[in-house]
Structures are given as structure tokens and as C-alpha cells.
Design a protein around this motif. Structure first.
Motif, PDB file in Angstrom:
ATOM      1  N   ARG A 115      92.460  12.302  92.443  1.00  0.00           N
ATOM      2  CA  ARG A 115      91.154  12.543  91.815  1.00  0.00           C
ATOM      3  C   ARG A 115      90.953  11.591  90.632  1.00  0.00           C
ATOM      4  O   ARG A 115      89.877  11.004  90.469  1.00  0.00           O
ATOM      5  N   ALA A 116      91.985  11.440  89.814  1.00  0.00           N
ATOM      6  CA  ALA A 116      91.886  10.549  88.654  1.00  0.00           C
ATOM      7  C   ALA A 116      91.616   9.116  89.103  1.00  0.00           C
ATOM      8  O   ALA A 116      90.788   8.424  88.503  1.00  0.00           O
ATOM      9  N   ALA A 117      92.290   8.677  90.160  1.00  0.00           N
ATOM     10  CA  ALA A 117      92.091   7.315  90.669  1.00  0.00           C
ATOM     11  C   ALA A 117      90.653   7.109  91.134  1.00  0.00           C
ATOM     12  O   ALA A 117      90.070   6.037  90.909  1.00  0.00           O
ATOM     13  N   ARG A 118      90.067   8.120  91.753  1.00  0.00           N
ATOM     14  CA  ARG A 118      88.676   8.005  92.211  1.00  0.00           C
ATOM     15  C   ARG A 118      87.688   8.002  91.040  1.00  0.00           C
ATOM     16  O   ARG A 118      86.594   7.457  91.148  1.00  0.00           O
ATOM     17  N   MET A 119      88.075   8.591  89.923  1.00  0.00           N
ATOM     18  CA  MET A 119      87.155   8.735  88.785  1.00  0.00           C
ATOM     19  C   MET A 119      87.099   7.509  87.878  1.00  0.00           C
ATOM     20  O   MET A 119      86.126   7.341  87.154  1.00  0.00           O
ATOM     21  N   THR A 120      88.131   6.675  87.892  1.00  0.00           N
ATOM     22  CA  THR A 120      88.135   5.535  86.981  1.00  0.00           C
ATOM     23  C   THR A 120      87.541   4.293  87.649  1.00  0.00           C
ATOM     24  O   THR A 120      87.726   4.075  88.847  1.00  0.00           O
ATOM     25  N   ALA A 121      86.838   3.504  86.854  1.00  0.00           N
ATOM     26  CA  ALA A 121      86.285   2.240  87.347  1.00  0.00           C
ATOM     27  C   ALA A 121      87.277   1.099  87.172  1.00  0.00           C
ATOM     28  O   ALA A 121      87.077   0.012  87.713  1.00  0.00           O
ATOM     29  N   SER A 122      88.348   1.335  86.446  1.00  0.00           N
ATOM     30  CA  SER A 122      89.334   0.295  86.173  1.00  0.00           C
ATOM     31  C   SER A 122      90.251   0.106  87.387  1.00  0.00           C
ATOM     32  O   SER A 122      90.949   1.037  87.799  1.00  0.00           O
ATOM     33  N   ILE A 123      90.244  -1.082  87.933  1.00  0.00           N
ATOM     34  CA  ILE A 123      91.088  -1.381  89.104  1.00  0.00           C
ATOM     35  C   ILE A 123      92.574  -1.207  88.774  1.00  0.00           C
ATOM     36  O   ILE A 123      93.303  -0.573  89.542  1.00  0.00           O
ATOM     37  N   PRO A 124      93.077  -1.726  87.630  1.00  0.00           N
ATOM     38  CA  PRO A 124      94.497  -1.504  87.310  1.00  0.00           C
ATOM     39  C   PRO A 124      94.842  -0.010  87.191  1.00  0.00           C
ATOM     40  O   PRO A 124      95.898   0.418  87.658  1.00  0.00           O
ATOM     41  N   GLU A 125      93.956   0.778  86.582  1.00  0.00           N
ATOM     42  CA  GLU A 125      94.224   2.216  86.480  1.00  0.00           C
ATOM     43  C   GLU A 125      94.171   2.865  87.852  1.00  0.00           C
ATOM     44  O   GLU A 125      94.988   3.748  88.160  1.00  0.00           O
ATOM     45  N   GLN A 126      93.236   2.456  88.712  1.00  0.00           N
ATOM     46  CA  GLN A 126      93.179   2.994  90.072  1.00  0.00           C
ATOM     47  C   GLN A 126      94.490   2.728  90.803  1.00  0.00           C
ATOM     48  O   GLN A 126      95.039   3.624  91.446  1.00  0.00           O
ATOM     49  N   ARG A 127      94.971   1.498  90.701  1.00  0.00           N
ATOM     50  CA  ARG A 127      96.231   1.135  91.369  1.00  0.00           C
ATOM     51  C   ARG A 127      97.395   1.970  90.836  1.00  0.00           C
ATOM     52  O   ARG A 127      98.211   2.469  91.608  1.00  0.00           O
ATOM     53  N   TYR A 128      97.483   2.073  89.527  1.00  0.00           N
ATOM     54  CA  TYR A 128      98.571   2.834  88.901  1.00  0.00           C
ATOM     55  C   TYR A 128      98.545   4.285  89.376  1.00  0.00           C
ATOM     56  O   TYR A 128      99.578   4.843  89.783  1.00  0.00           O
ATOM     57  N   LEU A 129      97.375   4.902  89.331  1.00  0.00           N
ATOM     58  CA  LEU A 129      97.270   6.320  89.710  1.00  0.00           C
ATOM     59  C   LEU A 129      97.516   6.509  91.208  1.00  0.00           C
ATOM     60  O   LEU A 129      98.148   7.478  91.618  1.00  0.00           O
ATOM     61  N   ALA A 130      97.035   5.565  92.018  1.00  0.00           N
ATOM     62  CA  ALA A 130      97.288   5.642  93.463  1.00  0.00           C
ATOM     63  C   ALA A 130      98.787   5.509  93.760  1.00  0.00           C
ATOM     64  O   ALA A 130      99.321   6.204  94.634  1.00  0.00           O
ATOM     65  N   LEU A 131      99.460   4.651  93.014  1.00  0.00           N
ATOM     66  CA  LEU A 131     100.921   4.514  93.183  1.00  0.00           C
ATOM     67  C   LEU A 131     101.642   5.792  92.773  1.00  0.00           C
ATOM     68  O   LEU A 131     102.602   6.210  93.423  1.00  0.00           O
ATOM     69  N   ARG A 132     101.197   6.418  91.676  1.00  0.00           N
ATOM     70  CA  ARG A 132     101.794   7.687  91.256  1.00  0.00           C
ATOM     71  C   ARG A 132     101.629   8.736  92.355  1.00  0.00           C
ATOM     72  O   ARG A 132     102.555   9.473  92.678  1.00  0.00           O
ATOM     73  N   ALA A 133     100.439   8.776  92.941  1.00  0.00           N
ATOM     74  CA  ALA A 133     100.185   9.741  94.033  1.00  0.00           C
ATOM     75  C   ALA A 133     101.031   9.409  95.249  1.00  0.00           C
ATOM     76  O   ALA A 133     101.637  10.318  95.853  1.00  0.00           O
ATOM     77  N   ALA A 134     101.121   8.140  95.602  1.00  0.00           N
ATOM     78  CA  ALA A 134     101.876   7.725  96.792  1.00  0.00           C
ATOM     79  C   ALA A 134     103.360   8.048  96.660  1.00  0.00           C
ATOM     80  O   ALA A 134     104.018   8.403  97.655  1.00  0.00           O
ATOM     81  N   ARG A 135     103.892   7.949  95.461  1.00  0.00           N
ATOM     82  CA  ARG A 135     105.312   8.281  95.231  1.00  0.00           C
ATOM     83  C   ARG A 135     105.612   9.723  95.593  1.00  0.00           C
ATOM     84  O   ARG A 135     106.737  10.068  95.906  1.00  0.00           O
ATOM     85  N   LEU A 136     104.597  10.571  95.513  1.00  0.00           N
ATOM     86  CA  LEU A 136     104.786  11.998  95.738  1.00  0.00           C
ATOM     87  C   LEU A 136     104.514  12.429  97.169  1.00  0.00           C
ATOM     88  O   LEU A 136     104.640  13.604  97.498  1.00  0.00           O
ATOM     89  N   ALA A 137     104.121  11.475  98.012  1.00  0.00           N
ATOM     90  CA  ALA A 137     103.800  11.814  99.410  1.00  0.00           C
ATOM     91  C   ALA A 137     105.056  12.166 100.193  1.00  0.00           C
ATOM     92  O   ALA A 137     106.132  11.743  99.923  1.00  0.00           O
TER      93      ALA A 137
END
Length: 137
Positions: A115-137
């Protein structure tokens, strides 16, 4: 740290002095694990009285979690859910994801990071948050 100590001792305490003191305590720590979290929490409690706001509460929630456990921090975060000032920022969901992860709720953490990744317009923050989520898959 010496400058912060002098400033805290001679003038009325304001938000900038408190923010500087918080930064100084973080700076003194060799690592996050060695941070004086009780002192950080005490400073955030004073800051919240001097300059209340949702971002201060968000930061205090992290300190609460580090001192009293992630569930205590999450309970404080819940008080921000209805705050309209937090509705358009990814920070609340990012912190929620971190605290849920610390609490062992990987499913909830992953959803919050996404959700946080979808809410930010910052590409680096999107990547970081998506990586955090992916680690938990």
C-alpha cells in the motif's frame, strides 16, 4: 552533541532544539540496536507536547515500539488512521509495515508495504517498499 546540550540548557525548549536532541541521540549510537530508545521516546513525548502533529506521533510510535514492543507502537499508529493529514502520505503505511514485520505479522507487513509503495510518487521509495514487501513473500 555539545551544541545541543548548551542549547537545551540555556533557552526555552522549542521544537528545533528537541529535534536536534533526537538527531544527536541517534548520531551517538553505533547502530540502531544500540540507540538509546528510552531517551528518544522521552524527547518525542516532550516534542509532542511542544509541537503536536501527526508526523511527530508517527515518529513517537516507532520509539514506543522500540521501547515497549511493536504492538504498542502499532496501537499508537492506529490513532493516526482517521487523521486526514496522513491520508495522502505513504509514511503511515510504511511505518505500519515495519512494525508489523517486527511483530512477526509478515502477511500484514507485506500488505502495508505494498500500500505504501502505491501511495508514493517517488520511484526510489516505490522500489524500496516493493523490495521490503517482496522479501516477505
Amino acid at each position: 552533541m555539545a551544541l545541543v546540550s548548551r542549547a537545551l540548557g540555556k533557552t526555552p525548549i522549542g521544537p528545533y532544539q528537541l529535534q536536534a536532541a533526537i538527531a544527536a541521540v541517534h548520531d551517538e549510537a553505533v547502530s540502531a540496536d544500540e540507540t538509546d530508545w528510552p531517551q528518544i521516546l522521552a524527547l518525542y513525548e516532550v516534542l509532542e507536547r511542544v509541537s503536536p502533529g501527526p508526523v511527530v506521533t508517527l515518529n513517537r510510535a516507532v520509539a514506543v515500539a522500540m521501547v515497549h514492543g511493536p504492538r504498542a507502537g502499532l496501537a499508537l499508529l492506529d490513532t493516526l488512521d482517521a487523521d486526514e493529514r496522513m491520508a495522502h502520505t505513504h509514511r503511515l503505511e510504511a511505518v505500519r509495515g515495519h512494525l508489523l514485520e517486527l511483530a512477526g505479522d509478515t502477511v500484514g507487513a507485506r500488505a502495508s508495504y505494498q500500500r505504501a509503495a502505491r501511495m508514493t510518487a517517488s520511484i526510489p521509495e516505490q522500489r524500496y517498499l516493493a523490495l521490503r514487501a517482496a522479501r516477505l513473500a
